[in-house]
Scaffold this active site. Structure first.
Site, PDB file in Angstrom:
ATOM      1  N   ASP A 179       0.850  -1.195   0.000  1.00  0.00           N
ATOM      2  CA  ASP A 179       0.000   0.000   0.000  1.00  0.00           C
ATOM      3  C   ASP A 179       0.885   1.244   0.000  1.00  0.00           C
ATOM      4  O   ASP A 179       1.885   1.323   0.726  1.00  0.00           O
ATOM      5  CB  ASP A 179      -0.916  -0.017   1.233  1.00  0.00           C
ATOM      6  CG  ASP A 179      -2.059   0.971   1.099  1.00  0.00           C
ATOM      7  OD1 ASP A 179      -3.212   0.522   0.973  1.00  0.00           O
ATOM      8  OD2 ASP A 179      -1.796   2.192   1.120  1.00  0.00           O
ATOM      9  N   HIS A 213     -10.315  -4.584  -3.708  1.00  0.00           N
ATOM     10  CA  HIS A 213      -9.015  -4.942  -3.128  1.00  0.00           C
ATOM     11  C   HIS A 213      -9.226  -5.335  -1.675  1.00  0.00           C
ATOM     12  O   HIS A 213     -10.151  -4.854  -1.019  1.00  0.00           O
ATOM     13  CB  HIS A 213      -8.034  -3.778  -3.238  1.00  0.00           C
ATOM     14  CG  HIS A 213      -8.579  -2.499  -2.686  1.00  0.00           C
ATOM     15  ND1 HIS A 213      -9.445  -1.694  -3.389  1.00  0.00           N
ATOM     16  CD2 HIS A 213      -8.412  -1.900  -1.493  1.00  0.00           C
ATOM     17  CE1 HIS A 213      -9.784  -0.659  -2.654  1.00  0.00           C
ATOM     18  NE2 HIS A 213      -9.173  -0.759  -1.488  1.00  0.00           N
TER      19      HIS A 213
END
Ligand code: AMP
Ligand code: ZN
Length: 138
Positions: free
Chosen positions: A32, A101
Site C-alpha cells: 500500500d 481490493h
C-alpha cells in the site's frame, strides 16, 4: 476484463509498475502506498470488479486463499503480533478506490492502527422480520 480509467486495473495488470509481493493469474498483491502499518499490503483482483457486489464467485472464492498465503509469509518475516484482513465496499464503508481490493494489515503490539467500532445496544439489531427478508433474498 479491465477498465481503462481504473488505476488498480493498470497496476493489477502490470501497466503501471508496483511493489509486488505476489502475482498469479487472478491477483496481484502490492504494498500500500500509504501504509497503516509496516507491511500493509493490498490484494488487487485482475478482473475489474468495483466491489463485492459484482465480484465473480471464482475470484471471491480464491481471494482468501491469497490473503492466507500473504498473511502467513508476513507473520513469519515481519514477526507481527496480529493481522487484520479487511475489505471496504462503498464510500460509507471507507472505500476510496473503486476496484476491489483486500487489505492485509500486519499489527504490532501497541501500534497506532485504529480498526474499531463502538458497540451499540441491542436495539440496533435488525428485527426478525428483516432477518427473514434477508434469508429469503440470499
Ligand atoms: P480503500 O480505502 O479500501 O479503497 O483503500 C484504498 C487503498 O489503496 C488505500 O490504503 C491507499 O493508500 C491505497 N492506494 C491508493 N493508490 C495506490 C497506489 N497507486 N499504489 C498502492 N496503493 C494505493
Ligand atoms: Zn479496475
Amino acid at each position: 476484463m479491465t477498465d481503462s480509467n481504473c488505476i488498480f486495473c493498470k497496476i493489477a495488470n502490470g501497466e503501471i509498475p508496483s511493489k509486488t509481493l505476489y502475482e498469479d493469474d487472478s491477483f496481484r498483491v502490492i504494498l500500500d502506498i500509504s501504509p497503516a502499518s509496516k507491511g500493509h499490503a493490498i490484494i488487487l483482483v485482475k478482473n475489474h470488479a468495483e466491489n463485492i457486489y459484482n465480484l465473480s464467485d471464482e475470484d471471491a472464492g480464491k481471494i482468501y486463499v491469497v490473503a492466507k498465503k500473504v498473511a502467513i509469509a508476513m507473520q513469519k518475516v515481519l514477526k507481527c503480533d496480529g493481522m487484520n484482513i479487511l475489505q471496504n465496499n462503498g464510500e460509507a464503508a471507507g472505500q476510496t478506490v473503486f476496484h476491489l481490493h483486500m487489505h492485509v494489515i500486519p499489527r504490532y503490539n501497541g501500534d497506532k492502527v485504529q480498526i474499531k467500532w463502538t458497540p451499540q445496544d441491542a436495539a440496533e439489531q435488525i428485527s426478525e422480520e428483516v432477518a427473514k427478508e434477508i434469508r429469503e433474498t440470499i
